[in-house]
Design an enzyme around this catalytic site. Structure first.
Site, PDB file in Angstrom:
ATOM      1  N   TYR A  67      51.861  43.514  26.842  1.00  0.00           N
ATOM      2  CA  TYR A  67      52.014  44.390  28.009  1.00  0.00           C
ATOM      3  C   TYR A  67      51.632  45.811  27.617  1.00  0.00           C
ATOM      4  O   TYR A  67      52.026  46.275  26.542  1.00  0.00           O
ATOM      5  CB  TYR A  67      53.463  44.368  28.516  1.00  0.00           C
ATOM      6  N   GLU A  69      51.253  48.686  30.226  1.00  0.00           N
ATOM      7  CA  GLU A  69      51.191  49.582  31.388  1.00  0.00           C
ATOM      8  C   GLU A  69      51.139  51.030  30.925  1.00  0.00           C
ATOM      9  O   GLU A  69      51.784  51.393  29.940  1.00  0.00           O
ATOM     10  CB  GLU A  69      52.427  49.382  32.269  1.00  0.00           C
ATOM     11  N   ASP A 244      30.165  52.414  45.070  1.00  0.00           N
ATOM     12  CA  ASP A 244      30.559  51.119  44.523  1.00  0.00           C
ATOM     13  C   ASP A 244      29.292  50.451  44.000  1.00  0.00           C
ATOM     14  O   ASP A 244      28.495  49.909  44.770  1.00  0.00           O
ATOM     15  CB  ASP A 244      31.213  50.296  45.631  1.00  0.00           C
ATOM     16  N   THR A 273      32.119  46.383  39.145  1.00  0.00           N
ATOM     17  CA  THR A 273      32.579  45.206  38.430  1.00  0.00           C
ATOM     18  C   THR A 273      31.919  45.266  37.063  1.00  0.00           C
ATOM     19  O   THR A 273      30.972  46.026  36.856  1.00  0.00           O
ATOM     20  CB  THR A 273      32.123  43.895  39.107  1.00  0.00           C
ATOM     21  N   LYS A 276      28.837  41.348  36.862  1.00  0.00           N
ATOM     22  CA  LYS A 276      27.629  41.000  37.635  1.00  0.00           C
ATOM     23  C   LYS A 276      26.404  41.379  36.809  1.00  0.00           C
ATOM     24  O   LYS A 276      26.269  40.885  35.695  1.00  0.00           O
ATOM     25  CB  LYS A 276      27.699  41.660  39.004  1.00  0.00           C
ATOM     26  N   ARG A 282      34.726  39.181  33.455  1.00  0.00           N
ATOM     27  CA  ARG A 282      35.162  39.360  34.841  1.00  0.00           C
ATOM     28  C   ARG A 282      36.159  40.515  34.899  1.00  0.00           C
ATOM     29  O   ARG A 282      37.232  40.444  34.305  1.00  0.00           O
ATOM     30  CB  ARG A 282      35.831  38.043  35.244  1.00  0.00           C
TER      31      ARG A 282
HETATM   32  C1  LIG Z   1      31.515  41.864  44.074  1.00  0.00           C
HETATM   33  C2  LIG Z   1      31.841  43.153  44.708  1.00  0.00           C
HETATM   34  C3  LIG Z   1      33.157  43.642  44.730  1.00  0.00           C
HETATM   35  C4  LIG Z   1      34.334  42.799  44.321  1.00  0.00           C
HETATM   36  O1  LIG Z   1      34.412  42.438  43.016  1.00  0.00           O
HETATM   37  P1  LIG Z   1      35.556  41.412  42.549  1.00  0.00           P
HETATM   38  O2  LIG Z   1      35.498  41.507  41.069  1.00  0.00           O
HETATM   39  O3  LIG Z   1      35.203  40.091  43.093  1.00  0.00           O
HETATM   40  O4  LIG Z   1      36.860  41.917  43.082  1.00  0.00           O
HETATM   41  C5  LIG Z   1      33.387  44.905  45.234  1.00  0.00           C
HETATM   42  N1  LIG Z   1      32.382  45.645  45.721  1.00  0.00           N
HETATM   43  C6  LIG Z   1      31.107  45.202  45.747  1.00  0.00           C
HETATM   44  C7  LIG Z   1      30.041  46.086  46.296  1.00  0.00           C
HETATM   45  C8  LIG Z   1      30.801  43.937  45.254  1.00  0.00           C
HETATM   46  O5  LIG Z   1      29.547  43.499  45.305  1.00  0.00           O
END
Ligand SMILES: *Cc1c(COP(=O)(O)O)cnc(C)c1O
Length: 481
Positions: A67, A69, A244, A273, A276, A282
């Site tokens: 843990y 936090e 994002d 993320t 990707k 992940r």
């Molecule tokens: C995939 C994605 C997310 C979410 O990611 P997770 O790891 O599945 O929570 C958020 N914003 C955008 C633009 C995404 O493509």
């Protein structure tokens, strides 16, 4: 991987599976099967990739048991000295890689990163000034009446983001999502004729709506974004620019997107993320300017549960990989391959939203084949081609059936696919769709879900894919005993 590393990886995983099998053999078996299935399919899901064995192995350790936090050097639990090493290193790699002033590597996923970003923007822009007005240093000093007015103020802010069907994400103010409920929201779309972002229209909306937060970034928009323009719009209306980059972080890391296309120098807060195009474990991450850093830093435990230390360790490994020259080569290939894929479709008469791509994904409009996205996705899966259906702008079939299929190049580029293979992939996909007929409902009407795939098509496409997949093995040299 070198031969030595392949040998080590093979024996490490083979032995790990034996250890797992001794407790729950069905999980060991499912794990083996997942590798076999991933190896045997054409993975074109734009948000997926294949992380390196080093990244994957880093996740399977006792850091999972700890843990932690709080933040580095400032934990709510004792004994976090090694987690501190891990988190500092991951953050340092992130700052160096992206040229960011501050990096927060704790978010468990992209959505969690966005929640941290929303919280920190509200804390910085609304809560802190409100406390100052009241004359309180922190929320502990508030009376019930102060709380009531603070809650109202926090809950009455405005957010402007890209609409889901133009390619934005659920968390960018989509009504049913928490982002569309905690904020008064409006959405900007794309030009109805070109399908491209219209910055003048975004600016006009922003002037009228005056959002606290302007969100840029996407999940299914096949083009680059001019973040310098987005920042100008945000500045003009006094908004915080949040980008994002979940989908295209790998292209930013690999310096394919630079200058105005690199969000980091332009945004106040950048979320992403890590799994990707960035090809890590992940998870999620927030980059911010010094100004926003103190409020982002309180993400856990304000919004997030305890950090996943084993995943932060894997983020450090993945970010170290992304700082190597070979990652730049990879990112450039991802973009080049998207061109080959797009050309492959266009030269065979298929329709792409916006007429092409200049990032890592294409959005194929399947209505010219007389199919819904759902039918196309299912027929392609029968032929071993893994994609996901996706709405196109103003989709007549809605968000469930859709009229599009989204395809991305990050995963197969990791396997080593190049121009010829992606051209062939387009050919195979067109072949499947041209040989798929919409089915009928039980009542005899046209169905949006069922379909009939022509005889022999799936087998033909599978064997053509197998030839390419065999030439570019996933985790070359990794053999499970
Ligand atoms: C995939 C994605 C997310 C979410 O990611 P997770 O790891 O599945 O929570 C958020 N914003 C955008 C633009 C995404 O493509």
């Amino acid at each position: 991987m070198s031969d030595d590393l392949s040998r080590l990886t093979s024996s490490a995983y083979s032995q790990a599976l034996e250890v797992i099998a001794a407790v729950e053999p069905r999980i060991a078996e499912a794990t083996r099967q997942e590798l076999a299935d991933q190896r045997a399919s054409l993975k074109l899901i734009a948000s997926e990739n294949y992380a390196s064995p080093a990244v994957l192995m880093t996740m399977g350790t006792w850091f999972s048991d700890k843990y932690a936090e709080g933040t580095v050097g400032h934990r709510f639990y004792a004994g976090c000295q090694n987690v501190d090493t891990v988190e500092s290193l991951a953050a340092e790699h992130a700052r160096e890689l992206f040229g960011a002033e501050y990096a927060y590597v704790q978010p468990h996923s992209g959505i969690d990163a966005n929640l941290v970003a929303f919280w920190s923007i509200l804390a910085h822009r609304v809560e802190s000034p409100a406390l100052e007005r009241i004359g309180a240093k922190n929320v502990n000093e508030l009376t019930e009446a102060d709380w009531e007015s603070l809650r109202k103020e926090l809950g009455n802010q405005r957010l402007l983001g890209m609409s889901l069907d133009a390619g934005g994400h659920l968390t960018h103010g989509f009504r049913p999502n928490i982002s569309g409920k905690m904020f008064h929201q409006q959405q900007y779309g794309t030009d109805p004729v070109t399908g491209l972002l219209d910055y003048d229209a975004v600016a006009a909306k922003a002037r009228e709506f005056k959002p606290l937060v302007l969100v840029a970034g996407y999940s299914a928009y096949p083009r680059r974004v001019d973040f310098a323009k987005m920042r100008e719009i945000a500045d003009e209306v006094g908004a915080t620019l949040m980008v994002d980059m979940a989908h295209f972080a790998g292209l930013v890391a690999g310096k394919v997107f630079t200058g105005d296309e690199d969000p980091v120098p332009h945004a106040h807060v950048v979320t992403t993320t890590t799994h990707k195009s960035l090809r890590g474990p992940r998870g999620g991450m927030v980059l911010a300017t010094e100004e926003y850093a103190p409020s982002v830093d309180r993400g856990c435990p304000m919004v997030l549960g305890g950090p996943l230390s084993h995943v932060m360790a894997a983020k450090a490994v993945a970010l170290a990989e992304a700082r190597q020259d070979s990652f730049r080569t990879y990112a450039q290939k991802v973009a080049d391959n998207a061109q080959s894929l797009a050309q492959g479709f266009l030269s065979r008469g298929a329709n792409l939203v916006t007429g092409g791509t200049d990032n890592h994904l294409v959005l194929l409009d399947v209505s010219s084949f007389g199919l819904t996205g759902r039918q196309a996705e299912s027929a392609l899966l029968d032929a071993g081609v893994v994609t996901n259906r996706n709405s196109v702008p103003n989709d007549p079939n809605g968000a469930w059936y859709t009229s599009g299929v989204r395809l991305g190049t990050p995963a197969l580029t990791t396997r080593g696919f190049g121009h010829d293979e992606f051209d062939r992939v387009a050919e195979l996909i067109v072949d499947v769709l041209a040989n798929t007929q919409p089915g009928t409902t039980k009542a005899g009407g046209p169905s949006k879900a069922s379909y009939v795939l022509g005889d022999g098509v799936a087998d033909k496409v599978k064997s053509a894919s197998a030839e390419m997949l065999d030439k570019h093995p996933l985790y070359p040299g990794l053999e499970l005993s």
